[in-house]
Scaffold this motif. Structure first.
Motif, PDB file in Angstrom:
ATOM      1  N   HIS A  18       0.852  -1.193   0.000  1.00 20.73           N
ATOM      2  CA  HIS A  18       0.000   0.000   0.000  1.00 20.73           C
ATOM      3  C   HIS A  18       0.892   1.249   0.000  1.00 20.73           C
ATOM      4  O   HIS A  18       1.556   1.556   0.995  1.00 20.73           O
ATOM      5  CB  HIS A  18      -0.913  -0.014   1.223  1.00 20.73           C
ATOM      6  CG  HIS A  18      -2.002   1.003   1.165  1.00 20.73           C
ATOM      7  ND1 HIS A  18      -2.930   1.071   0.155  1.00 20.73           N
ATOM      8  CD2 HIS A  18      -2.319   2.032   2.011  1.00 20.73           C
ATOM      9  CE1 HIS A  18      -3.761   2.070   0.367  1.00 20.73           C
ATOM     10  NE2 HIS A  18      -3.398   2.675   1.481  1.00 20.73           N
ATOM     11  N   GLY A  19       0.907   1.967  -1.101  1.00 19.68           N
ATOM     12  CA  GLY A  19       1.825   3.084  -1.304  1.00 19.68           C
ATOM     13  C   GLY A  19       1.770   4.161  -0.232  1.00 19.68           C
ATOM     14  O   GLY A  19       2.811   4.559   0.299  1.00 19.68           O
ATOM     15  N   PRO A  20       0.584   4.681   0.127  1.00 19.75           N
ATOM     16  CA  PRO A  20       0.536   5.736   1.145  1.00 19.75           C
ATOM     17  C   PRO A  20       1.146   5.319   2.474  1.00 19.75           C
ATOM     18  O   PRO A  20       1.773   6.132   3.156  1.00 19.75           O
ATOM     19  CB  PRO A  20      -0.970   6.011   1.279  1.00 19.75           C
ATOM     20  CG  PRO A  20      -1.545   5.627  -0.041  1.00 19.75           C
ATOM     21  CD  PRO A  20      -0.729   4.463  -0.508  1.00 19.75           C
ATOM     22  N   TYR A  21       0.998   4.045   2.834  1.00 15.74           N
ATOM     23  CA  TYR A  21       1.550   3.570   4.113  1.00 15.74           C
ATOM     24  C   TYR A  21       3.075   3.587   4.074  1.00 15.74           C
ATOM     25  O   TYR A  21       3.736   4.052   5.012  1.00 15.74           O
ATOM     26  CB  TYR A  21       1.037   2.158   4.388  1.00 15.74           C
ATOM     27  CG  TYR A  21       1.556   1.555   5.677  1.00 15.74           C
ATOM     28  CD1 TYR A  21       1.214   2.103   6.905  1.00 15.74           C
ATOM     29  CD2 TYR A  21       2.379   0.430   5.665  1.00 15.74           C
ATOM     30  CE1 TYR A  21       1.667   1.550   8.093  1.00 15.74           C
ATOM     31  CE2 TYR A  21       2.837  -0.135   6.844  1.00 15.74           C
ATOM     32  CZ  TYR A  21       2.481   0.428   8.047  1.00 15.74           C
ATOM     33  OH  TYR A  21       2.951  -0.120   9.212  1.00 15.74           O
ATOM     34  N   ILE A  22       3.647   3.085   2.992  1.00 12.84           N
ATOM     35  CA  ILE A  22       5.110   3.050   2.863  1.00 12.84           C
ATOM     36  C   ILE A  22       5.684   4.461   2.862  1.00 12.84           C
ATOM     37  O   ILE A  22       6.709   4.741   3.507  1.00 12.84           O
ATOM     38  CB  ILE A  22       5.515   2.306   1.580  1.00 12.84           C
ATOM     39  CG1 ILE A  22       5.033   0.851   1.638  1.00 12.84           C
ATOM     40  CG2 ILE A  22       7.019   2.355   1.373  1.00 12.84           C
ATOM     41  CD1 ILE A  22       5.578   0.066   2.803  1.00 12.84           C
ATOM     42  N   LYS A  23       5.025   5.375   2.174  1.00 11.95           N
ATOM     43  CA  LYS A  23       5.527   6.748   2.105  1.00 11.95           C
ATOM     44  C   LYS A  23       5.392   7.459   3.455  1.00 11.95           C
ATOM     45  O   LYS A  23       6.254   8.260   3.828  1.00 11.95           O
ATOM     46  CB  LYS A  23       4.779   7.511   1.018  1.00 11.95           C
ATOM     47  CG  LYS A  23       5.119   6.999  -0.388  1.00 11.95           C
ATOM     48  CD  LYS A  23       4.156   7.489  -1.440  1.00 11.95           C
ATOM     49  CE  LYS A  23       4.474   6.865  -2.789  1.00 11.95           C
ATOM     50  NZ  LYS A  23       3.482   7.193  -3.831  1.00 11.95           N
ATOM     51  N   LEU A  24       4.321   7.139   4.182  1.00  4.66           N
ATOM     52  CA  LEU A  24       4.138   7.750   5.496  1.00  4.66           C
ATOM     53  C   LEU A  24       5.229   7.288   6.469  1.00  4.66           C
ATOM     54  O   LEU A  24       5.869   8.111   7.132  1.00  4.66           O
ATOM     55  CB  LEU A  24       2.758   7.398   6.054  1.00  4.66           C
ATOM     56  CG  LEU A  24       2.448   7.953   7.445  1.00  4.66           C
ATOM     57  CD1 LEU A  24       2.286   9.462   7.397  1.00  4.66           C
ATOM     58  CD2 LEU A  24       1.186   7.300   8.013  1.00  4.66           C
ATOM     59  N   ILE A  25       5.463   5.975   6.543  1.00  5.76           N
ATOM     60  CA  ILE A  25       6.452   5.488   7.502  1.00  5.76           C
ATOM     61  C   ILE A  25       7.867   5.872   7.078  1.00  5.76           C
ATOM     62  O   ILE A  25       8.742   6.060   7.927  1.00  5.76           O
ATOM     63  CB  ILE A  25       6.344   3.961   7.716  1.00  5.76           C
ATOM     64  CG1 ILE A  25       6.622   3.197   6.428  1.00  5.76           C
ATOM     65  CG2 ILE A  25       5.007   3.597   8.308  1.00  5.76           C
ATOM     66  CD1 ILE A  25       6.627   1.693   6.621  1.00  5.76           C
ATOM     67  N   ALA A  26       8.102   6.018   5.755  1.00  7.79           N
ATOM     68  CA  ALA A  26       9.442   6.433   5.317  1.00  7.79           C
ATOM     69  C   ALA A  26       9.742   7.855   5.771  1.00  7.79           C
ATOM     70  O   ALA A  26      10.839   8.148   6.272  1.00  7.79           O
ATOM     71  CB  ALA A  26       9.546   6.328   3.795  1.00  7.79           C
ATOM     72  N   GLY A  27       8.757   8.751   5.623  1.00  6.11           N
ATOM     73  CA  GLY A  27       8.975  10.127   6.043  1.00  6.11           C
ATOM     74  C   GLY A  27       9.147  10.262   7.540  1.00  6.11           C
ATOM     75  O   GLY A  27      10.070  10.923   8.026  1.00  6.11           O
ATOM     76  N   PHE A  28       8.267   9.609   8.291  1.00  4.43           N
ATOM     77  CA  PHE A  28       8.329   9.736   9.739  1.00  4.43           C
ATOM     78  C   PHE A  28       9.446   8.911  10.362  1.00  4.43           C
ATOM     79  O   PHE A  28       9.831   9.158  11.508  1.00  4.43           O
ATOM     80  CB  PHE A  28       6.989   9.351  10.370  1.00  4.43           C
ATOM     81  CG  PHE A  28       6.005  10.485  10.365  1.00  4.43           C
ATOM     82  CD1 PHE A  28       6.273  11.645  11.070  1.00  4.43           C
ATOM     83  CD2 PHE A  28       4.834  10.400   9.638  1.00  4.43           C
ATOM     84  CE1 PHE A  28       5.372  12.698  11.059  1.00  4.43           C
ATOM     85  CE2 PHE A  28       3.935  11.450   9.621  1.00  4.43           C
ATOM     86  CZ  PHE A  28       4.196  12.597  10.334  1.00  4.43           C
ATOM     87  N   LEU A  29       9.969   7.955   9.614  1.00  2.00           N
ATOM     88  CA  LEU A  29      11.095   7.172  10.129  1.00  2.00           C
ATOM     89  C   LEU A  29      12.291   8.073  10.422  1.00  2.00           C
ATOM     90  O   LEU A  29      12.887   8.028  11.500  1.00  2.00           O
ATOM     91  CB  LEU A  29      11.478   6.096   9.114  1.00  2.00           C
ATOM     92  CG  LEU A  29      12.727   5.279   9.435  1.00  2.00           C
ATOM     93  CD1 LEU A  29      12.526   4.471  10.701  1.00  2.00           C
ATOM     94  CD2 LEU A  29      13.076   4.364   8.270  1.00  2.00           C
ATOM     95  N   PHE A  30      12.605   8.940   9.471  1.00  4.96           N
ATOM     96  CA  PHE A  30      13.781   9.796   9.626  1.00  4.96           C
ATOM     97  C   PHE A  30      13.541  10.906  10.644  1.00  4.96           C
ATOM     98  O   PHE A  30      14.435  11.241  11.424  1.00  4.96           O
ATOM     99  CB  PHE A  30      14.177  10.375   8.264  1.00  4.96           C
ATOM    100  CG  PHE A  30      14.782   9.357   7.345  1.00  4.96           C
ATOM    101  CD1 PHE A  30      16.134   9.061   7.411  1.00  4.96           C
ATOM    102  CD2 PHE A  30      14.005   8.684   6.423  1.00  4.96           C
ATOM    103  CE1 PHE A  30      16.704   8.119   6.580  1.00  4.96           C
ATOM    104  CE2 PHE A  30      14.560   7.732   5.579  1.00  4.96           C
ATOM    105  CZ  PHE A  30      15.912   7.442   5.660  1.00  4.96           C
ATOM    106  N   THR A  31      12.340  11.483  10.639  1.00  4.95           N
ATOM    107  CA  THR A  31      12.077  12.541  11.621  1.00  4.95           C
ATOM    108  C   THR A  31      12.028  11.967  13.042  1.00  4.95           C
ATOM    109  O   THR A  31      12.481  12.611  13.994  1.00  4.95           O
ATOM    110  CB  THR A  31      10.759  13.257  11.298  1.00  4.95           C
ATOM    111  OG1 THR A  31       9.691  12.305  11.215  1.00  4.95           O
ATOM    112  CG2 THR A  31      10.863  13.994   9.967  1.00  4.95           C
ATOM    113  N   SER A  32      11.493  10.747  13.187  1.00 10.86           N
ATOM    114  CA  SER A  32      11.487  10.117  14.511  1.00 10.86           C
ATOM    115  C   SER A  32      12.903   9.825  14.976  1.00 10.86           C
ATOM    116  O   SER A  32      13.234  10.002  16.159  1.00 10.86           O
ATOM    117  CB  SER A  32      10.672   8.817  14.479  1.00 10.86           C
ATOM    118  OG  SER A  32       9.333   9.072  14.139  1.00 10.86           O
ATOM    119  N   LEU A  33      13.758   9.379  14.065  1.00 12.29           N
ATOM    120  CA  LEU A  33      15.152   9.116  14.414  1.00 12.29           C
ATOM    121  C   LEU A  33      15.848  10.370  14.915  1.00 12.29           C
ATOM    122  O   LEU A  33      16.673  10.318  15.830  1.00 12.29           O
ATOM    123  CB  LEU A  33      15.899   8.562  13.200  1.00 12.29           C
ATOM    124  CG  LEU A  33      15.691   7.087  12.876  1.00 12.29           C
ATOM    125  CD1 LEU A  33      16.464   6.719  11.625  1.00 12.29           C
ATOM    126  CD2 LEU A  33      16.113   6.216  14.029  1.00 12.29           C
TER     127      LEU A  33
END
Length: 532
Positions: free
Chosen positions: A293-308
């Motif tokens: 599911h494209g929106p899910y992958i893009k959401l977690i990719a963006g927030f992955l780096f900001t959360s880090l």
């Protein structure tokens, strides 16, 4: 015969019509009311998010400095504990999500039993993390074992709690409102975690070893002085260890209280999942669909780096304040300023995202921390500037807390529209979002502690070499800023803006109405057949 049939028909109509009217008058409003949540339900639901944040904040801010300066572990072993613990924590999220998906519904629900039974064991293991065992060997295994056990048990609490968002109401506006309540309480939980741990531990000065005692051991007077200091330090270390255990006991009590309020005050509603498919697919089939599911992958990719970025800041900020800025007796108050700022600005960000959209809130909220993180490094050590940076960072922390959990339900709604025959995968969405974030944070924390080891970090030193101070500046400023920029660039690919979200909401409402109409027709037909 004909007369009899006609009479039977009239009689049936006379019996059925009031019954059908009563069914529609009573059941449809009841269905509508099920979507609405009382303030009490929202507050009880929100309180359930506090244990995870209280314990997570205490561990995130204090575990590294505790392992290095109180348990007195070598930085290399401390990095192993932090990395393996976080990595194991990440692995347990999808595992727990898998077992939850296989859990059958009970009278308590499908998610609530996980929360109830994991709580007492989680509290015990949390307390033992902050206990220094009286063993010369095996301390590393002690902390690694109980850290991993606690992470497993708190995952058994938090994954079902996160997925509970989709089962408290079928109305998106109600879920968003409950999420705002939850984020406010969770950030308040971080304040409690910081305040309880910081203020209790901060009242006891952790002893340090001055450089002359480490270097000038050839002089007999120095040796005598060292013996005196070691005797004094032993008493101080004991006081510090007791303070950590007292803080752990208080936090454990709050954990249990919050779990009780959540269990008694929130009802898990099976009918609140958006589209119930007659037959739920397997976990791995659901996982395959979710990961495509494209929106899910893009959401977690963006927030992955900001959360880090914020996790690096969280993990190293106590050391940065203590050694680089020289605020050994102030760092717990600075941490408290960050969390108080985050708590007070959560309502603002909730208003902002409803007024200007969630993507706009992401860009403005998270990026606002970058200039202040650079300022605290390039300026000379100044307590006032440090507090200003703490308040500004807290505002971004609030946005980083609120937005991912507010946007995940939008992604699940989009998924349900695209896959109406594949339901029941809410736990997969939440658990794998947490999995990617935690695994990456484990890697980053392990690398950051190893970097301090390579830079020459001195356990219990009153001061650190210049290389260590430089490394800490990189870990709390340059690295987080780079990660924030990269995460926001990735987030531009996220396709669900306000217009798309409203379209999905309208389409879901139409499907709900269609489901309600079909179920009502089937119910009337069944009732007619039974009466006839």
């Amino acid at each position: 015969m004909a007369k009899g049939e006609g009479a039977e028909s009239v009689s049936s109509a006379g019996l059925l019509q009031p019954s059908i009217l009563k069914q529609e008058d009573l059941i449809l409003p009841k269905r509508e009311s099920k979507g609405k949540l009382s303030i009490c339900s929202k507050v009880c639901y929100a309180i359930g998010g506090a244990p995870y944040q209280i314990t997570g904040c205490a561990l995130g801010f204090f575990l590294q400095i505790y392992l290095l300066d109180v348990a007195q572990l070598d930085p290399f072993y401390a990095s192993i504990i932090l990395f393996v613990g976080r990595a194991w924590d990440a692995v347990t999220d999808p595992l727990v999500g898998f077992f939850i998906s296989k859990t059958s519904w009970s009278r308590f629900g499908r998610l609530m039993p996980w929360i109830i039974f994991s709580t007492p064991f989680a509290v015990i293991s949390y307390f033992l993390i902050w206990f220094v065992p009286d063993i010369s060997k095996g301390q590393v295994m002690w902390y690694l074992f109980f850290y991993c056990i606690f992470q497993t048990l708190v995952t058994c609490f938090h994954v079902p709690y996160s997925a509970l968002t989709m089962f408290i109401s079928r109305e998106q506006s109600e879920r968003d409102s409950a999420t705002a309540y939850r984020m406010t309480v969770e950030v308040l939980g971080t304040v409690l975690g910081t305040a309880i741990q910081g203020q209790i531990v901060g009242k006891v000065n952790t002893p340090c070893i001055p450089d002359p005692l480490l270097l000038d051991l050839g002089n007999s007077s120095s040796v005598a002085m060292e013996e005196v200091n070691i005797t004094h330090d032993t008493g101080s270390i004991t006081d510090t260890r007791n303070a950590y255990m007292i803080a752990a006991g208080v936090i454990g009590g709050i954990y249990i209280l919050c779990a009780i309020i959540l269990t008694l005050g929130v009802r898990e509603r099976r009918e609140s999942s958006e589209l119930q498919s007659p037959e739920q697919g397997s976990f791995f089939e659901g996982l395959k669909l979710v990961m495509k599911h494209g929106p899910y992958i893009k959401l977690i990719a963006g927030f992955l780096f900001t959360s880090l970025a914020f996790m690096l800041l969280e993990g190293n900020f106590a050391l940065f304040c203590t050694y680089t800025l020289g605020f050994r007796n102030e760092f717990q108050n600075i941490l408290l300023a960050i969390m108080l700022s985050a708590t007070l600005t959560i309502p603002f960000w909730q208003w902002f995202l409803t007024r200007f959209g969630k993507k706009t809130a992401v860009y403005i909220g998270i990026s606002s921390a970058a200039p202040f993180l650079i300022l605290v490094v390039i300026m000379e050590s100044n307590l006032i500037i440090t507090y200003v940076v703490a308040v500004a960072a807290g505002m971004s922390v609030a946005a980083a807390f609120l937005l991912p959990w507010s946007m995940l339900p939008d992604v699940i709604d989009d998924f349900n529209l695209q896959h109406p025959d594949s339901g029941g995968h809410e736990a997969i969405f939440f658990s794998f979002y947490v999995f990617f974030t935690k695994f990456a944070s484990g890697v980053s924390l392990g690398i950051s502690t190893l970097s301090l080891d390579f830079a020459g970090y001195k356990t219990r030193g009153c001061s650190q070499p210049e290389e260590v101070n430089f490394t800490l500046k990189m870990l709390v400023s340059v690295a987080p800023v780079v990660l924030i920029i990269f995460g926001l660039l990735l987030f531009k690919l996220y396709p669900i803006d306000e217009e798309k979200r409203k379209e999905n909401k309208k389409a879901l409402q139409e499907l709900r109405d269609e489901e309600s109409s079909n179920s009502s027709t089937e119910s009337d037909s069944t009732e007619l057949a039974s009466i006839v």
